[in-house]
Design a protein around this motif. Structure first.
Motif, mmCIF file in Angstrom:
data_model
loop_
_atom_site.group_PDB
_atom_site.id
_atom_site.type_symbol
_atom_site.label_atom_id
_atom_site.label_comp_id
_atom_site.label_asym_id
_atom_site.label_seq_id
_atom_site.Cartn_x
_atom_site.Cartn_y
_atom_site.Cartn_z
ATOM 1 N N UNK A 29 -3.433 -12.311 41.179
ATOM 2 C CA UNK A 29 -3.973 -12.417 42.533
ATOM 3 C C UNK A 29 -4.123 -11.023 43.111
ATOM 4 N N UNK A 30 -5.310 -10.732 43.650
ATOM 5 C CA UNK A 30 -5.557 -9.402 44.198
ATOM 6 C C UNK A 30 -4.991 -9.293 45.606
ATOM 7 N N UNK A 31 -4.242 -8.235 45.896
ATOM 8 C CA UNK A 31 -3.759 -7.946 47.240
ATOM 9 C C UNK A 31 -4.794 -7.049 47.923
ATOM 10 N N UNK A 71 -0.969 -15.502 54.455
ATOM 11 C CA UNK A 71 -0.216 -16.187 53.391
ATOM 12 C C UNK A 71 -0.618 -15.650 52.015
ATOM 13 N N UNK A 72 -1.928 -15.658 51.726
ATOM 14 C CA UNK A 72 -2.390 -15.261 50.390
ATOM 15 C C UNK A 72 -2.744 -13.775 50.293
ATOM 16 N N UNK A 132 -4.478 -22.752 52.482
ATOM 17 C CA UNK A 132 -3.144 -22.148 52.411
ATOM 18 C C UNK A 132 -2.189 -22.744 53.442
ATOM 19 N N UNK A 133 -2.668 -22.942 54.664
ATOM 20 C CA UNK A 133 -1.777 -23.478 55.694
ATOM 21 C C UNK A 133 -1.479 -24.956 55.436
ATOM 22 N N UNK A 190 3.730 -16.772 60.150
ATOM 23 C CA UNK A 190 3.797 -15.381 60.617
ATOM 24 C C UNK A 190 4.910 -15.180 61.640
ATOM 25 N N UNK A 191 4.955 -16.064 62.649
ATOM 26 C CA UNK A 191 5.924 -15.878 63.743
ATOM 27 C C UNK A 191 7.201 -16.690 63.544
#
Length: 441
Positions: A1-3, A65-66, A86-87, A100-101
């Motif tokens: 997976x590319x960041x 997330x990804x 993703x969510x 995130x929070x």
């Protein structure tokens, strides 16, 4: 997976606020370009994201997330935006918080963020079309350069070749254009007895970066062209020397590569110079790689030994990196199968200490090559070499091999070599020499 790397604003801070990003035009093109439908035909966002993976993407486009660009962004009640798939996967795992929070959600519904989706699509469309335009421009320039090479001479030819080499190295798509437009044959035709080093250097740099078919390889194996490559290997810049070794190695992989070509003393001497030059690690690797390929031709091995390859390789062993060590030990192991090779190894004072140090240190392959080399030397002169090997710490290394998870053949060879080393000693003296009383007991 590319960041994906988030791009920065000019002041150095990250783009975090969508409204500010649009207002300031940071996302590119202005509102008219972003929302005005400038793309004539509908482009596939997934395809564009895949082809533009090397560009820096604004952080507002990245799913937390990804860490990949979003294609179907949705917003939670907390105001945070994520890629829909993703969510939803986050929720399916039993989480009812904002990733995130980490706030607990008072509403688990997701709202499509159409504005952000349009921004993402427009930004990628602009980047994608610009990339395609640049690619088309490059392809056109390659065709122009190839056409000019048919006419120009002297310094103009050198400049044309230099530009073509830079295009081939910089743009991967150009390689196919050169091959499909008879560029390989054209560049090959420029190599010969009377080719200047300036032209030869650029031409070889181009050919070393292209995929060659069998017909092209046969053309390049003509004596005049091979002679030029060998000359360039000895007298060119470091970049030219590396390109020569790469090209010659490519040719050797092809069928019917004559042993008389690789047995050229000039070629072998040039390779050893490259291997000994510690200023250029890339050159050392290229030289050893070709030397390994040369040694795969059995009739050439005697010539390799005759020019002093063995003592020179033994001397450089301590400063080689792991990748180069494996190549160097392979060559020494192959040459140890020859009587003159074994004699050269025995007569080199640093063979035993340098090779012993490498056992159980780099890789199993290196240990195996080292074992074969030491066995050849000690078997040739057991009384002289076995004691030197023990003094160098060989016995301890052999016991490590025997006790390790190495393959049975290596363990058997280690046991035989250990027995050979012990013949000149009483049991007590041998144990004291090895400093392995507890281990042996």
């Amino acid at each position: 997976m590319r960041m994906y790397q988030a791009s920065k604003v000019s002041g150095g801070g990250q783009v975090l606020d969508l409204e500010t990003a649009v207002k300031d035009g940071i996302l590119g093109g202005g509102c008219g370009a972003l929302f005005g439908g400038v793309v004539a035909e509908k482009l596939d966002l997934k395809k564009m994201v895949a082809e533009l993976e090397s560009v820096d993407v604004p952080s507002v486009f990245i799913c937390p997330i990804s860490l990949e660009p979003m294609q179907d962004p949705v917003t939670l009640c907390t105001g945070q935006t994520y890629e829909r798939s993703n969510i939803l996967r986050w929720f399916s795992l039993g989480h009812f918080t904002c990733p995130t929070t980490m706030q607990e959600l008072w509403d688990d519904s997701v709202t499509p963020n159409k504005t952000l989706q349009q921004l993402i699509y427009s930004w990628f469309s602009q980047k994608y079309l610009a990339m395609k335009k640049r690619s088309e421009d490059v392809q056109g320039r390659v065709l122009e350069v190839l056409e000019s090479l048919k006419k120009v001479k002297g310094q103009a030819r050198v400049q044309a070749l230099k530009e073509l080499r830079q295009l081939v190295v910089t743009h991967g798509s150009v390689k196919k254009t050169v091959v499909d437009n008879n560029g390989v044959a054209l560049v090959c035709s420029l190599l010969g007895h009377f080719t200047s080093h300036a032209v030869g250097s650029e031409a070889i740099g181009i050919l070393a970066n292209l995929e060659l078919d069998l017909e092209s390889m046969e053309i390049l194996m003509q004596p005049a062209k091979m002679s030029l490559m060998v000359d360039m290997l000895n007298e060119g810049s470091i970049e030219t020397k590396i390109n020569c070794t790469r090209l010659i190695e490519t040719l050797m992989v092809g069928k019917d590569f004559g042993s008389e070509i690789v047995s050229s003393l000039s070629l072998l001497v040039g390779l050893l110079r490259l291997v000994r030059d510690k200023r250029y690690p890339n050159g050392v690797f290229a030289g050893l790689s070709l030397l390994k390929t040369v040694c795969s031709h059995e009739p050439v091995r005697s010539s390799v030994v005759s020019i002093g390859t063995i003592p020179q390789l033994v001397e450089v062993l301590p400063r080689l990196n792991n990748e180069c060590l494996e190549l160097a030990l392979y060559v020494l192991e192959v040459l140890s199968t020859l009587p003159e090779g074994r004699l050269a190894l025995k007569n080199c004072p640093n063979t035993i200490p340098n090779v012993v140090r490498l056992m159980m240190k780099v890789s199993e392959s290196c240990t195996q090559f080292a074992l074969s080399i030491l066995w050849a030397v000690c078997k040739l002169a057991p009384e002289e070499c076995a004691s030197r090997a023990v003094e160098a710490g060989l016995a301890a290394k052999l016991l490590l091999v025997i006790q390790s998870g190495c393959n049975p053949v290596m363990k058997q060879r280690s046991a035989e070599l250990l027995k050979l080393c012990s013949l000149n000693y009483t049991t007590t003296i041998f144990i004291s020499k090895c400093k392995l009383t507890r281990t042996i007991q």
